[in-house]
Every structure is written in C-alpha cells, then in structure tokens.
Design a protein around this motif. Sequence first.
Motif, PDB file in Angstrom:
ATOM      1  N   GLU A  41       0.826  -1.201   0.000  1.00 32.14           N
ATOM      2  CA  GLU A  41       0.000   0.000   0.000  1.00 32.14           C
ATOM      3  C   GLU A  41       0.861   1.251   0.000  1.00 32.14           C
ATOM      4  N   GLY A  42       0.623   2.141  -0.945  1.00 27.33           N
ATOM      5  CA  GLY A  42       1.383   3.383  -1.026  1.00 27.33           C
ATOM      6  C   GLY A  42       2.807   3.137  -1.461  1.00 27.33           C
ATOM      7  N   HIS A  43       3.701   4.044  -1.089  1.00 33.62           N
ATOM      8  CA  HIS A  43       5.082   3.978  -1.549  1.00 33.62           C
ATOM      9  C   HIS A  43       6.008   4.365  -0.401  1.00 33.62           C
ATOM     10  N   ALA A  44       7.057   3.573  -0.192  1.00 28.07           N
ATOM     11  CA  ALA A  44       8.020   3.878   0.866  1.00 28.07           C
ATOM     12  C   ALA A  44       9.409   4.026   0.281  1.00 28.07           C
ATOM     13  N   LEU A  45      10.187   4.947   0.847  1.00 26.35           N
ATOM     14  CA  LEU A  45      11.575   5.182   0.438  1.00 26.35           C
ATOM     15  C   LEU A  45      12.449   5.159   1.676  1.00 26.35           C
ATOM     16  N   GLU A  46      13.649   4.625   1.523  1.00 30.55           N
ATOM     17  CA  GLU A  46      14.619   4.691   2.618  1.00 30.55           C
ATOM     18  C   GLU A  46      15.905   5.321   2.105  1.00 30.55           C
ATOM     19  N   ALA A  47      16.504   6.193   2.903  1.00 23.78           N
ATOM     20  CA  ALA A  47      17.824   6.749   2.585  1.00 23.78           C
ATOM     21  C   ALA A  47      18.741   6.434   3.754  1.00 23.78           C
ATOM     22  N   GLU A  56       1.644   8.066  -3.004  1.00 29.72           N
ATOM     23  CA  GLU A  56       2.174   7.828  -4.347  1.00 29.72           C
ATOM     24  C   GLU A  56       3.678   8.070  -4.315  1.00 29.72           C
ATOM     25  N   ARG A  57       4.399   7.571  -5.328  1.00 21.86           N
ATOM     26  CA  ARG A  57       5.851   7.744  -5.360  1.00 21.86           C
ATOM     27  C   ARG A  57       6.266   9.220  -5.328  1.00 21.86           C
TER      28      ARG A  57
END
Lengths: 501, 172
Positions: A332-338, A396-397
């Motif tokens: 579900e949705g969009h996840a980012l990791e830095a 969203e992304r």
Amino acid sequence: MFRKVLIANRGEIAVRVTQTLQEMGITAVAVFSDPDRTALHVLRADEAHALGGTSASETYLDISKLIAAAKHHGCDAVHPGYGFLSENAAFARACGAAGLTFIGPTPEVIAAMGDKIVAKRTVAAAGVPIVPGWLDAGDGDVAALRRAAEEIGYPVLLKAAAGGGGKGMRVVRQAAELAGALDAAAREANSAFGDARIFVEKYIERPRHVEVQIFGDTHGQVVHLFERECSIQRRHQKIIEESPSPALDPALREAMGTAAVRAAQAMGYTNAGTCEFIVAPDGQFYFLEVNTRLQVEHPVTELVTRQDLVRAQVLVAAGERLPFAQGDLRQEGHALEARVYAEDPARGFLPATGHVRRFMPPVGANIRVDAGILPGCEVTVHYDPLLAKLIVWGQERPTAIARMAWALERFVVLGVTTNIAFLRDVVTHPAFRAGALHTHFLEEHGLTGGAVEVPQEALLAAAFALKGALGGRGGADGPAPGAGAKRDGTPFGSAARWRNV
Amino acid sequence: MFKALLQAAGGPPVAVTLERTAAGQADTHRAQLDDRAFEVELQQIGEGAGWLRLHERIVPFYTQRDARGVQVWIAGRTYFVETVARTPQRRAGGGAVVARDVLTAPMPGTILKLLAAPGAAFAAHAPLVIMESMKMELTLSMPHAGRVEAVTCRVGQLVELGATLLRLEGQP
C-alpha cells in the motif's frame, strides 16, 4: 514465547530489534564493546553485557563471548541483526548447541546460501533463472578464471563465494585487468569473510537491483512480501531503497514473487530472508543470492505492508505460525529509505570519523528514523559508518520523494561529515523522479554531492559564531580537538576530529 | 563591530562585516559581504544555534566551532568556514590530500600494501598505497607523476588521519 533475548549486534539494528522485543514483553539484552559503553543500543536495553575489547573480532564477532553472555543472562534466544554473525552458520549452530534459539534460518540453510555457488545451483535446479557464469571457484587460479571469462565474454564480474556487501567484487572489462582485479578481490574477500574463493559471471550493464522479501515458518508456509528496488548504490552498496519498484508491472512483480517463493521452498527456508535479483534493461530477471537475515532496508517493506518483520521473526523462531498468509499481504502506497552514512561523497564516499556533536533527525507525518547514535558519540574506524536510516511513506511515489527531500533538508548532523546533502541531490534528480534507476545511476549522472555555491547565510552564521554572539564558546560544546584520544583510549588521537575538505 | 575575511570550503574568501543596529528583542545587524550590504536579524536558540531573518525569509542554522573554524548547517547542507589571512593551502583530488610533497592518509586505518619502493618513479594516479578502513580498501595515488623519496609507514601499521605515508619528489 521467549522470555529474554540477547541481541548480538550494535547500532541502529540493535535499537530497532530492542523496540519490538520490548513491545512483545520480552526482556532485551544488549552486548557492547568498550567504545560502545554509552551507545544508544545499550541505553535502550533492559540488560547489557560488556564483551570487553574494541575491534569487531574481539567483540561482536566473538561467538564464545556472545554465547557466554546469553547464558549468563539466562536468555532463551539470540537475535543476530544484520552484518556481524547474522549469516554465520557456525554461530547459529553454537546457539543451538547451547540451548539458545537462533532467530533466523537453520544453520544448514545459512551455510548453503552463504556459499553463493551452492545457492545458485539450488535455485537453478528449482527453475529460477540465474546469471550466466562459471561457478567453479578456483583457489586463485588465474588461468582457469581467464578461460572462463573468455568463454562468458567480457565484461565479467568477479565475486566472492562467501560474498556480500560488495566486498571482494570487481568488474573486469578486459583480460589484461583480470590478474590485478582477482588479487584485490581475493584479498578483500579474505579480509572480510576469511574465504578468498572468487567466481566469475557475466557482467550485466545498467542492471536494476530488485529484491524480494521472503518469509517461511516451521509449519511449511512460505510467503513473499513484495519487492524492494535497491538500484541506487555506491561501491556496490545500497544507499536508497524503495517499495514498490518503479520498474515492475503487476505481471513482473507476480513472476518475481513466485520465483522467490519457489527458491525459498527449494531450500526449505524458515524465518526472514531476501532473494536478490538483477533485472536487465529488457525486463529479464536473474537470481543473484539469498540474504539469510533481516535486511538493512526492511523498513520500506514494513511501511508498505504495515507488518512488523522483527515481530514475525520472533514468532516464527518460537515455533508459531507466520502472522500473515500470502492473501493477507498488500503493498500500500510507496516507501523510500535513505541511509545516512558518516562519509564524504565529494571524496569518493570515504568513510568519515569523528564525534557527532549535534544530531537532530527530522520529525513529521509519515517519517520514520531508525537511528543508532546519540549526540556526543564517536564514529570510529572499527564499525560500519551507518548513522541512521530515514524512511518515509507516501500515498504515491512523487509524494514519498517530496517527503524524503523535505526530511533530508531538515536533518541536522554536525561534527562528522555525512552524505545527507548528497542523498537529497539524488532523490531530487529528474532521472530519479522519472524512476530511471540502475546500479550505475550515480556515476552516469555525475552525482557527488560536492561543489555547491556557498550561501551568504552560511557566512553570516559563521560570522555570528566567530563573533561570539551564539554563546560563551560559540557552540564549542565538545572537548578540545585531540582530547578524545586521552579520554577514551582510541588509538587515533586527533584523527577522531571531523574535517571538511 | 565584527570584521573578518571568511572562506567556506569550495568558495572564495569573502570580507564580512557585522554591525549591530538595534538592541532589545530583535537583534538586527547591518551586514556586509564584500560589496553587498543588507540587514539581518539574528535570533539565538541555545548555544551555537538560531535563525537568521534576511529579506523576510527565516533561515534556521546550527554551528559547531573547533580550533580551525566553524562548521555551519543550513538547509540540510554543511559548510566549513575559516578565517583566512593569506592564500589558502592548495588541495587536490584523487583521494589523498596533497601537502607539498607527501602522501598522507585520507582516513585512519591499516596499511595493507605498499606498491612503491624508495627511489621508484610513479605515474599520475598510479596506485601507491592500499589501506583498509572501516572494512573497505582504499587505493591511494597522487594526481601527478613523481618519485618516491622515502616510505614512512609499514604494512600492518595502524595510521592516523593525515599521517605521512610517503615522502615524494615531484612537481605538486
């Protein structure tokens, strides 16, 4: 269920595991080296055990000390985190022999998957595609490797049989470079894994690195928790990860998930693991390896699936059923990791050391920070320079990317050089926004995080600090430069100061 | 009145003047950066931190002083600013810091391999020393050709940041 668990690790992952254990009502026991006595993972633990010593090999890699600590504290299980002994079959076996449950796959699976050659043969037999290559690792036999490389066709990639994390990996574009590259790869592999065996495979240009989270329990259930795109890498190490991958359509996602589950079933996989694949520009995917542990980037999966992977690891290790079936899982949705590292992108990503003087991670809606450090702590040469992971979620992304850029812009670290500004340059790059990712993205776009115009505000703030307008010592709240050596006994003396070149 | 020639790493030296114009709640200063003059308001928030107001825009900042200068955080980037008196020391790329005619350690770490013997000539960017730090190999080279005058480290040695590894003859 377990009563008390020893965490055989340090830094952000030890802190992360501690949180879930405590939420589950399990007593968390930390271990620490001499320099880590005041580290965050010790502060967060319920009990803590001094391992005695400084280097990784005399502390977090010392199996007998860790087993003795677990016995001394009356633990019934051990969580290895990632890195260190997490993929060490001997450690998993030693835990079992001491009556401790190892929270991870069985020693047999770890050993089989730890040998990248055995892993490839196993999954290939189950019908999962692998990169064309030559899997007979010689004992530094240059002639045999050269014949194999010529058969496969240059460019080729040299890889450590015991490999991971880019160590012992070299791209060879022509025969003349082979001997030198093999020498360096074998030396690095031997130093990192105590195993100098190197194999060779076809080097795929501009690949994407996409991995699938797998999970198995001891009741025969195996599921996948979708993919993570990990193409943004420097020195073969990931720095930005996301889920879903912008490259996968539903059909490819389904195919890769199914392949990962088939690979996991073929090896009788239990607990958390990751099937790494590379995806060629034509959409063809190839199995690379299985990481038999929790990944650094597991939080992106947690945010899109709303599952706690550490909790699932503990439940499965205790013999319970997986808390989710394939049909329950949604992306579900969009996840980012830095990944925030103490390193200098402008100087070839050289690791940086020093005392962290100020550490203020961003706080806000849908922002998660998994940090392993506190202000005042010292980043030394002994351990990995990962300071924290910044993970964001968006519907969203584009929303997730904007949130990541916002959060990076508000992440304050002083005292040690970090890659924070560089990470923001990457996520705000038009090609990143477009999702045109591959493992040479940084080189292709010339991103180094260096050489920006100095804003006038920086000079003004410095002038106020030098003028003495910002407090008695103008913010000099640490010990005098060079004092660290005497105070904490590190061998690097004044080298422990930060510098910015 | 504060007056200094300041230089941020990567930028030119700038003549900075600060003169307080009003006391009380708002700490306003007349600032001059080379030939640009404007008004700036400073609000301190604890030691070494605060915000600046320039042309109505609020800019939070954090600073950290050491013996050499000030590290400044602004909007997710850090800058190192020093007071300069003369032409600053020249540095070059290639991983190693060039200070006249020595190769120095860019990181604390262990010397793994020495690829140059005393008296040996080397080419620009040729590997001279391999060291290991934080479990990674670093290959050190010089941006120019030259000759090794003396080797001042040994294999297996733990060296500090900035330690001289090789003394060189050559054109910097």
